[in-house]
Write a protein that holds these residues in place. Structure first.
Motif, PDB file in Angstrom:
ATOM      1  N   VAL A  72     -49.875 -31.349 -13.355  1.00 48.98           N
ATOM      2  CA  VAL A  72     -50.536 -31.953 -12.205  1.00 48.98           C
ATOM      3  C   VAL A  72     -50.808 -30.850 -11.183  1.00 48.98           C
ATOM      4  O   VAL A  72     -49.883 -30.176 -10.726  1.00 48.98           O
ATOM      5  N   VAL A  73     -52.082 -30.670 -10.854  1.00 48.44           N
ATOM      6  CA  VAL A  73     -52.508 -29.690  -9.862  1.00 48.44           C
ATOM      7  C   VAL A  73     -52.923 -30.470  -8.614  1.00 48.44           C
ATOM      8  O   VAL A  73     -53.769 -31.358  -8.695  1.00 48.44           O
ATOM      9  N   LEU A  74     -52.317 -30.135  -7.485  1.00 47.80           N
ATOM     10  CA  LEU A  74     -52.555 -30.861  -6.235  1.00 47.80           C
ATOM     11  C   LEU A  74     -53.310 -29.987  -5.239  1.00 47.80           C
ATOM     12  O   LEU A  74     -53.000 -28.808  -5.085  1.00 47.80           O
ATOM     13  N   ILE A  75     -54.278 -30.608  -4.560  1.00 49.83           N
ATOM     14  CA  ILE A  75     -55.052 -29.895  -3.537  1.00 49.83           C
ATOM     15  C   ILE A  75     -55.224 -30.793  -2.322  1.00 49.83           C
ATOM     16  O   ILE A  75     -55.313 -32.020  -2.438  1.00 49.83           O
ATOM     17  N   CYS A  76     -55.230 -30.159  -1.143  1.00 45.63           N
ATOM     18  CA  CYS A  76     -55.524 -30.858   0.105  1.00 45.63           C
ATOM     19  C   CYS A  76     -56.455 -29.967   0.920  1.00 45.63           C
ATOM     20  O   CYS A  76     -57.170 -29.144   0.350  1.00 45.63           O
ATOM     21  N   ARG A  77     -56.470 -30.100   2.211  1.00 48.78           N
ATOM     22  CA  ARG A  77     -57.357 -29.283   3.039  1.00 48.78           C
ATOM     23  C   ARG A  77     -56.907 -27.830   3.072  1.00 48.78           C
ATOM     24  O   ARG A  77     -57.704 -26.920   2.916  1.00 48.78           O
ATOM     25  N   SER A  78     -55.600 -27.595   3.327  1.00 49.46           N
ATOM     26  CA  SER A  78     -55.123 -26.223   3.516  1.00 49.46           C
ATOM     27  C   SER A  78     -53.908 -25.845   2.675  1.00 49.46           C
ATOM     28  O   SER A  78     -53.447 -24.715   2.746  1.00 49.46           O
ATOM     29  N   GLY A  79     -53.378 -26.787   1.904  1.00 45.80           N
ATOM     30  CA  GLY A  79     -52.225 -26.502   1.059  1.00 45.80           C
ATOM     31  C   GLY A  79     -50.914 -27.056   1.563  1.00 45.80           C
ATOM     32  O   GLY A  79     -49.899 -26.950   0.876  1.00 45.80           O
ATOM     33  N   ASN A  80     -50.915 -27.670   2.730  1.00 48.84           N
ATOM     34  CA  ASN A  80     -49.665 -28.197   3.291  1.00 48.84           C
ATOM     35  C   ASN A  80     -49.323 -29.595   2.775  1.00 48.84           C
ATOM     36  O   ASN A  80     -48.214 -29.832   2.312  1.00 48.84           O
ATOM     37  N   ARG A  81     -50.266 -30.517   2.861  1.00 45.90           N
ATOM     38  CA  ARG A  81     -50.006 -31.876   2.371  1.00 45.90           C
ATOM     39  C   ARG A  81     -49.751 -31.869   0.872  1.00 45.90           C
ATOM     40  O   ARG A  81     -48.894 -32.592   0.373  1.00 45.90           O
ATOM     41  N   HIS A 102     -53.968 -22.661   0.216  1.00 40.57           N
ATOM     42  CA  HIS A 102     -55.175 -22.604   1.043  1.00 40.57           C
ATOM     43  C   HIS A 102     -56.069 -23.827   0.862  1.00 40.57           C
ATOM     44  O   HIS A 102     -57.035 -23.977   1.599  1.00 40.57           O
ATOM     45  N   GLY A 103     -55.804 -24.678  -0.110  1.00 34.68           N
ATOM     46  CA  GLY A 103     -56.504 -25.943  -0.276  1.00 34.68           C
ATOM     47  C   GLY A 103     -58.006 -25.844  -0.465  1.00 34.68           C
ATOM     48  O   GLY A 103     -58.536 -24.843  -0.916  1.00 34.68           O
ATOM     49  N   PHE A 104     -58.679 -26.921  -0.105  1.00 29.47           N
ATOM     50  CA  PHE A 104     -60.126 -27.028  -0.291  1.00 29.47           C
ATOM     51  C   PHE A 104     -60.894 -26.266   0.780  1.00 29.47           C
ATOM     52  O   PHE A 104     -61.897 -25.626   0.513  1.00 29.47           O
ATOM     53  N   GLU A 105     -60.409 -26.325   2.028  1.00 26.28           N
ATOM     54  CA  GLU A 105     -61.139 -25.725   3.145  1.00 26.28           C
ATOM     55  C   GLU A 105     -60.531 -24.440   3.686  1.00 26.28           C
ATOM     56  O   GLU A 105     -61.159 -23.753   4.487  1.00 26.28           O
ATOM     57  N   GLY A 106     -59.320 -24.106   3.288  1.00 28.03           N
ATOM     58  CA  GLY A 106     -58.717 -22.846   3.688  1.00 28.03           C
ATOM     59  C   GLY A 106     -58.110 -22.831   5.078  1.00 28.03           C
ATOM     60  O   GLY A 106     -58.091 -23.826   5.796  1.00 28.03           O
ATOM     61  N   TRP A 120     -60.901 -23.364  -1.679  1.00 26.01           N
ATOM     62  CA  TRP A 120     -61.700 -23.679  -2.860  1.00 26.01           C
ATOM     63  C   TRP A 120     -63.188 -23.435  -2.614  1.00 26.01           C
ATOM     64  O   TRP A 120     -63.857 -22.764  -3.376  1.00 26.01           O
ATOM     65  N   ARG A 121     -63.706 -24.007  -1.522  1.00 27.62           N
ATOM     66  CA  ARG A 121     -65.140 -23.843  -1.218  1.00 27.62           C
ATOM     67  C   ARG A 121     -65.469 -22.393  -0.885  1.00 27.62           C
ATOM     68  O   ARG A 121     -66.482 -21.863  -1.338  1.00 27.62           O
ATOM     69  N   HIS A 122     -64.642 -21.753  -0.090  1.00 26.13           N
ATOM     70  CA  HIS A 122     -64.867 -20.357   0.295  1.00 26.13           C
ATOM     71  C   HIS A 122     -64.964 -19.462  -0.944  1.00 26.13           C
ATOM     72  O   HIS A 122     -65.751 -18.532  -0.981  1.00 26.13           O
ATOM     73  N   ASP A 123     -64.152 -19.768  -1.950  1.00 26.33           N
ATOM     74  CA  ASP A 123     -64.126 -18.967  -3.179  1.00 26.33           C
ATOM     75  C   ASP A 123     -65.279 -19.280  -4.119  1.00 26.33           C
ATOM     76  O   ASP A 123     -65.385 -18.699  -5.193  1.00 26.33           O
TER      77      ASP A 123
END
Length: 130
Positions: A72-81, A102-106, A120-123
């Motif tokens: 299970v790979v988990l992602i949120c906005r920045s990696g905290n949640r 760093h999540g989806f938005e970093g 994710w988007r930045h990359d």
């Protein structure tokens, strides 16, 4: 729980097609900000009171086919949640839990904007918006 950069997470998902990619952000973020292609939405916390979803672990278990071995790979906005959600899965017995750092938005840049430093988007990884 293991921590992966967005690129490492993407590579992991490509080489492990059985892995689940769970986006734990709020429904509004998932729908309107965008999300990684292939991500399944299960909020860690949401709603006007931002309460933790009491059904989170059960929902992920159902998606995993009740198998705690399934990655299970988990992602949120920045990696905290996603880290907090991952801790709950590990506590529930999941063996292969990954947090996307760093999540989806970093992280925030010097001007308090996201998507310019990391994430994710930045990359330039595949994402979509509903």
């Amino acid at each position: 729980m293991k921590h992966l950069t967005p690129r490492e997470a993407h590579d992991y998902l490509q080489s492990h097609p059985d892995a689940l990619l769970i986006d734990v952000r709020s429904e509004i973020e998932y729908l309107f900000v965008g999300h990684p292609v292939g991500a399944i939405h299960v909020s860690w916390n949401d709603g006007p009171d931002w309460e933790i979803n009491p059904h989170f672990v059960g929902e992920v278990k159902k998606l995993a086919g009740h198998g705690v071995e399934r990655p299970v790979v988990l992602i949120c906005r920045s990696g905290n949640r996603s880290e907090s959600a991952g801790e709950a899965l590990v506590k529930a017995g999941f063996k292969n839990v990954f947090n996307v750092m760093h999540g989806f938005e970093g992280e925030l840049d010097d001007k308090h904007h996201r998507n310019s430093v990391s994430g994710w988007r930045h990359d330039g990884l595949p994402w979509e918006q509903c």
